[in-house]
Design a protein around this motif. Structure first.
Motif, mmCIF file in Angstrom:
data_model
loop_
_atom_site.group_PDB
_atom_site.id
_atom_site.type_symbol
_atom_site.label_atom_id
_atom_site.label_comp_id
_atom_site.label_asym_id
_atom_site.label_seq_id
_atom_site.Cartn_x
_atom_site.Cartn_y
_atom_site.Cartn_z
ATOM 1 N N VAL A 1 0.864 -1.177 0.000
ATOM 2 C CA VAL A 1 0.000 0.000 0.000
ATOM 3 C C VAL A 1 0.903 1.230 0.000
ATOM 4 N N GLY A 2 0.357 2.338 -0.474
ATOM 5 C CA GLY A 2 1.119 3.579 -0.501
ATOM 6 C C GLY A 2 1.059 4.253 -1.855
ATOM 7 N N PRO A 3 1.559 5.475 -1.944
ATOM 8 C CA PRO A 3 1.510 6.234 -3.203
ATOM 9 C C PRO A 3 2.302 5.617 -4.343
ATOM 10 N N ASP A 4 3.206 4.687 -4.043
ATOM 11 C CA ASP A 4 4.000 4.031 -5.087
ATOM 12 C C ASP A 4 3.379 2.719 -5.552
ATOM 13 N N ASN B 1 -3.147 3.856 -4.916
ATOM 14 C CA ASN B 1 -3.851 4.130 -6.170
ATOM 15 C C ASN B 1 -4.620 2.902 -6.655
ATOM 16 N N VAL B 2 -5.719 3.164 -7.363
ATOM 17 C CA VAL B 2 -6.529 2.097 -7.947
ATOM 18 C C VAL B 2 -6.635 2.318 -9.447
ATOM 19 N N SER B 3 -6.501 1.240 -10.209
ATOM 20 C CA SER B 3 -6.710 1.279 -11.661
ATOM 21 C C SER B 3 -8.010 0.562 -11.987
ATOM 22 N N HIS B 4 -8.956 1.310 -12.536
ATOM 23 C CA HIS B 4 -10.275 0.791 -12.888
ATOM 24 C C HIS B 4 -10.249 0.271 -14.322
ATOM 25 N N ASN C 1 -7.291 7.934 -5.224
ATOM 26 C CA ASN C 1 -6.949 8.279 -6.603
ATOM 27 C C ASN C 1 -7.262 7.093 -7.502
ATOM 28 N N VAL C 2 -8.238 7.268 -8.396
ATOM 29 C CA VAL C 2 -8.670 6.202 -9.307
ATOM 30 C C VAL C 2 -8.267 6.565 -10.727
ATOM 31 N N ALA C 3 -7.463 5.711 -11.340
ATOM 32 C CA ALA C 3 -7.051 5.887 -12.734
ATOM 33 C C ALA C 3 -7.834 4.904 -13.600
#
Length: 334
Positions: free
Chosen positions: A131-134, A157-160, A184-186
């Protein structure tokens, strides 16, 4: 990319694109609750996967004028031991490498983690440092409120990937709840086998529609939010938002030009709405990366498109023949 990393990186360098490349990490052949799910030809040991990734990082990270980055892409839980996850995270943090992992894609993922470790998907990820920003966690369909809270608190971060999740009947990522929590969802396309295309513009439309249908609320995940998911949110997930992801003074000249004058996009009075709900990759006129045109007026400038397509067809045919799979439709093809 599990195999042929050097070739992939070389193509990225030669073609002029910007690429974050990750090498698979694994030491177990299972997938969630399925034992021995990986064919022998796809299996790798710790040494083959982890150490090769570190070698590729030394060889390619920062190359091509900084357009190439190299990170870790561990297999989903069940394919990697907790010990290897922790070792990988330690190596990544020392070198500043990003990590991308598929998690909670199908219900079996959640069941496996609950039965094996008595944890939810994100609780397990946190227990091994993922977990974390990286960190970018892909799919994230089967989440509960505590999972979402942990993601928000850790800046993960999550990638949808709505097309893949729809085609495979995996479920629907709770994007409105994630966004409301500040995650933050990308936006992503997953891969060719589970999507059939890498058309991010088409992906935007589905991302804008599916949550409206599920929630019975036509105002959730508006077009502007989806465009941010496909651009600045993606750059932020890759920790590249200081250089790309938006058109601002001082950032890299990475841009896509879409021809809104085409009849399929008319009348186009709201360009954001037209882009998200009506455009596809076929409407892209030009693409620039780092100030260099890679596509101009619909023509690829750095790749022999005809040759690439021919090679893809020939090699796919050989692959299907070797596996004995008939990829054709149920109807006769004339």
């Amino acid at each position: 990319h599990r195999y042929g990393f050097d070739g992939v990186a070389q193509v990225a360098a030669d073609s002029g694109i910007r690429a974050c490349l990750s090498k698979k990490v694994m030491d177990i052949a299972t997938y969630a609750t399925q034992d021995n799910a990986m064919p022998m030809g796809l299996r790798e040991t710790r040494e083959e996967s982890l150490l090769t990734t570190l070698d590729m990082f030394d060889r390619w990270h920062g190359k091509a004028d900084g357009r190439i980055r190299v990170g870790f892409g561990p297999r989903t839980p069940g394919g990697v031991s907790p010990e290897l996850y922790r070792e990988m995270v330690s190596e990544a943090r020392v070198r500043g490498m990003g990590i991308t992992m598929h998690l909670a894609e199908v219900e079996a993922d959640r069941q496996f983690l609950r039965q094996t470790y008595q944890m939810s998907p994100v609780e397990f990820a946190r227990s091994v440092g993922l977990v974390g920003p990286d960190v970018v966690l892909v799919h994230m369909v089967w989440l509960d409120d505590d999972d979402i809270r942990i993601l928000a608190e850790t800046g993960t971060n999550v990638s949808h990937n709505p097309s893949s999740n729809s085609k495979l009947a995996s479920g629907v990522c709770p994007v409105p709840r994630l966004l409301a929590a500040g995650v933050n969802v990308a936006l992503g396309c997953d891969g060719g086998p589970s999507n059939n295309t890498y058309d991010l513009l088409a992906e935007m439309k589905l991302a804008a529609l599916v949550h409206k249908a599920v929630s019975l609320d036509p105002t959730v995940v508006p077009a502007e939010t989806v465009l941010e998911m496909a651009t600045i949110n993606g750059a932020r997930a890759l920790r590249w938002d200081h250089e790309i992801g938006s058109l601002e003074v001082g950032k890299k000249a990475d841009l896509v030009v879409v021809d809104l004058g085409r009849s399929g996009l008319a009348p186009g009075l709201n360009p954001v709405s037209a882009l998200v709900y009506s455009a596809t990759g076929a409407d892209v006129d030009s693409v620039m990366v780092d100030g260099r045109w890679l596509v101009r007026h619909g023509h690829l400038l750095t790749i022999d498109e005809e040759r690439a397509v021919a090679q893809a067809r020939e090699r796919a045919g050989r692959l299907y023949a070797a596996t004995g799979i008939d990829p054709g439709p149920r109807w006769p093809v004339l």
